[in-house]
Design a protein around this motif. Structure first.
Motif, short mmCIF file in Angstrom:
data_model
loop_
_atom_site.label_atom_id
_atom_site.label_comp_id
_atom_site.label_asym_id
_atom_site.label_seq_id
_atom_site.Cartn_x
_atom_site.Cartn_y
_atom_site.Cartn_z
N PRO A 242 0.72 -1.17 -0.02
CA PRO A 242 0.41 0.48 0.36
C PRO A 242 1.19 0.99 -0.09
N THR A 243 0.75 2.29 -0.81
CA THR A 243 1.10 3.47 -0.48
C THR A 243 0.58 4.86 0.84
N ALA A 244 0.14 4.28 1.53
CA ALA A 244 -1.06 5.35 2.15
C ALA A 244 -0.26 4.69 3.84
N ARG B 149 6.91 4.91 -3.84
CA ARG B 149 5.43 5.71 -4.05
C ARG B 149 4.83 6.41 -2.47
N ALA B 150 5.04 5.55 -1.73
CA ALA B 150 5.04 5.78 0.01
C ALA B 150 6.37 6.54 -0.05
N VAL B 151 7.15 6.54 -0.20
CA VAL B 151 7.77 7.28 0.47
C VAL B 151 8.41 8.73 -0.41
N GLU B 152 7.63 8.15 -1.60
CA GLU B 152 7.73 10.16 -2.44
C GLU B 152 5.99 10.65 -1.78
N ASN B 153 5.40 10.45 -0.56
CA ASN B 153 4.14 10.82 -0.04
C ASN B 153 4.66 11.23 1.67
N LEU C 295 16.14 -1.27 -4.72
CA LEU C 295 15.09 -0.13 -5.01
C LEU C 295 15.26 1.63 -5.01
N GLY C 296 16.92 1.82 -4.38
CA GLY C 296 17.00 3.07 -4.95
C GLY C 296 16.23 4.57 -3.60
N LEU C 297 16.23 3.64 -2.63
CA LEU C 297 15.63 4.48 -1.88
C LEU C 297 16.89 5.02 -1.04
N LEU C 298 17.67 4.06 -0.53
CA LEU C 298 19.26 4.77 -0.23
C LEU C 298 20.16 4.93 -0.57
#
Length: 248
Positions: A52-54, A83-87, A116-119
């Motif tokens: 989930p993104t929320a 998308r969750a991180v973007e939020n 995932l490239g989040l870090l």
């Protein structure tokens, strides 16, 4: 992202990534939030389900090499976590989960695999023996946390790019395995570490930090830390004793 009475907690892929008691992380975050009167909406998202993104806080545990590869493949195909991180969501990954959040890791087939490239980190496989045992580390002062206690069991070596800061500096143990004394990494709302234990049970202040970030508050009401403090004292003492015996 939350209102004053609820927190959305997402446990990512417990069927693949939940070794060394990492399930305890979600239990501790949930309990610490409920102790402050928050209503927790918890979502255990298996690897055949969409992320989930929320959510407000996302937790990812460790896993063996093959489950890590499978988890990485499925998370790359699912845009939910990104998308969750973007939020503005908070993400905390442990061991294999930490590596997956980076730019690249080495899978069970010995192949370099995209993360995932989040870090801004990338992980290789160390040529020396596995890093196994108690680990203690002093946290980046900007995070305002007490020293960390944990248990590490990995052969990974994680390198930090310019876009990531070390989560902590090792006082006992190996941490990222690069020889520079760093342990874990963080950037804004994304955190990674090699600490099991589970890390939240040994370090409830970390769980509280994630909750504060999700709520966008500077402080939380006090909670009973008696059990946590007893565990911390025991594990720090054991880590000091083990370090002393190895250096004797």
């Amino acid at each position: 992202m939350t209102n004053e009475s609820s927190l959305r907690l997402v446990w990512v892929y417990p069927d693949l990534l939940s070794t060394y008691g990492d399930r305890g992380n979600v239990l501790v975050v949930q309990r610490r939030a409920e102790q402050r009167g928050l209503r927790v909406e918890r979502y255990d998202v298996r690897s055949d389900q969409a992320v989930p993104t929320a959510g407000d806080i996302y937790l990812i545990g460790g896993g063996e090499d093959r489950p890590q590869r499978l988890a990485g493949e499925r998370l790359r195909q699912d845009p939910g976590l990104g998308r969750a991180v973007e939020n503005g969501a908070i993400v905390f990954g442990v061991c294999a989960g930490y590596q997956i959040m980076g730019r690249e890791f080495v899978d069970d087939l010995g192949q370099r695999t995209p993360g995932l490239g989040l870090l801004d980190v990338w992980s290789t496989r160390g040529e020396s023996a596995r890093s196994v045992g108690d680990i203690t580390a002093d946290v980046d002062p900007r995070l305002g946390l007490p020293p960390l206690s944990g248990f590490e069991n990995h052969q990974g070596v994680t390198h930090l790019g310019a876009g990531a800061s070390p989560l902590a500096r090792v006082t006992v143990g190996k941490g990222n395995g690069t020889g520079d004394g760093t342990e874990g990494a963080w950037n804004d709302t994304v955190f990674g570490t090699y600490l099991h234990g589970p890390v939240m049970a040994r370090n409830p202040a970390v769980a509280d930090m994630l909750i504060k970030l999700a709520l966008d508050v500077n402080a939380l009401p006090p909670a009973d830390d008696t059990w946590y403090n007893a565990l911390r004292e025991e594990r720090f003492a054991a880590a000091r004793a083990n370090a002393a015996s190895q250096s004797a």
